[in-house]
Design an enzyme around this catalytic site. Sequence first.
Site, PDB file in Angstrom:
ATOM      1  CD  GLU A  28      -3.266  -0.374   2.053  1.00 42.99           C
ATOM      2  OE1 GLU A  28      -4.126   0.498   1.916  1.00 42.99           O
ATOM      3  OE2 GLU A  28      -3.157  -1.075   3.064  1.00 42.99           O
ATOM      4  CD  GLU A 303      -4.586  -2.566   8.450  1.00 42.02           C
ATOM      5  OE1 GLU A 303      -5.339  -1.975   7.655  1.00 42.02           O
ATOM      6  OE2 GLU A 303      -3.744  -3.412   8.081  1.00 42.02           O
TER       7      GLU A 303
END
Length: 450
Positions: A28, A303
């Site tokens: 990402e 996360e």
Amino acid sequence: MNQLQSNITWGLKSNFFDIPTDCPQRDERLGWTGDAQVIAPTSIYNVEMYAFWAGWLQSVRQDQRADGGIPNVIPDNLGNNSSPGWGDACVIVPWELYFRTGDESVLEENYEMMNRWLDFYATKATGHIVSMFAFGDWLQPHPQPNKKDPRLMRRGDTPANFVATAYYARSIELTIRSAKVLKKSADVARLQGLYEEVKAAFEQEFFDADGRVKFEIETQTEYLMALVFNLLSEEKQQLAANHLIRVIAECDNHLRTGFLGTPILPLVLDDLGEIDLMYTILFQETYPSWFYSINQGATTMWERWDSYTHENGFHTDGMNSFNHYAYGAIGQWMYERVAGIKPVKAGYKEILIAPIPGGPLTSAEASYDSPYGLVSSAWKIEDGTFMLQATVPPNTSAKIIIPANTDEDLLLNGSQFSQNPDIELLKKGEGTFELMAQPGEYEFEASLAY
């Protein structure tokens, strides 16, 4: 606690390269706007951030679409829809940057973008209730099962139109604040009416007469957003607060919040005077909690609260980054209430130094290099005595609140306190001394009430 602070700062160091990436270690590495807006206050406490955020906001302005929408990542290379809580970075980050530095130019540069974002919201609203794509309370722990499409569980259980309407109101309110700073009185009048209409519609649509959300599934984030964004009438606020405390208790005093709910959890509980509850949540060591991740070996923010566990190994679902700073937003509360340094007026012209001990902590300290100079707070408890060393920088003033048995004497710099031109007793409350301090260095001692 020191490990948590270290995890926060390493997450910032490894993600703030030119843009605020969500993670530096996988494919990402994008400037996700939602992650950026929730970490902004914490980041400013830890790092000199003005040039970084001001530069990134220039990219946000350039990538704003013709319809006023803000892409989910900046620079935009996804072309996805806008999402509430993500696109609102175009309002929240400028306001936080102004409030913590005092520089009005950041509001001037981004004011048009803020208003265009509000116009975008308006196109998605019917009766002021916004219907649009939303990431929701991303990666909320223990979401309700969804067998048809398990991927939707990532968005949590707080409905999209609830999140969108709450953030619509929040962005209107911060734009009003910005308009007041920039002396745009016509905009203030126009937006104030809209704000009151959106608030009224929000309460009518989502809350019943008892201050409970009108959903089968109650979430902590629903109550947190309504309270922290001040979206309920006065008579509903305490009712909703009671429901919040209840749903937290039903989770055995653990958080059940994702990317949007977690940063505001400590702020709401602080406002409600539920400091002991917030410390209980902070010091939990079972899933989900900050210390749970640390006990699994975390050296950065993750996360997910359980991206890896000693028992089960790596999390088997997707979205499993080991360096994702969103949950590090607890750092704001650590500075403002654990250590006790908080701006009251923009740029720290007025300061609140009000540490609140709790949990097993017997000491904490922090400092911040404000535009006026160093602000510091260092406290410890020894033998039932609370000791605080505080520094108030030049050309500012600070309200200092000291927990104490107010039937006993307060000592200032080793002597019994007496008012003088530099420090004034504002209030001798139940369990606290409240003082107004001019610039200087101070040492306080007070007996604690038990």
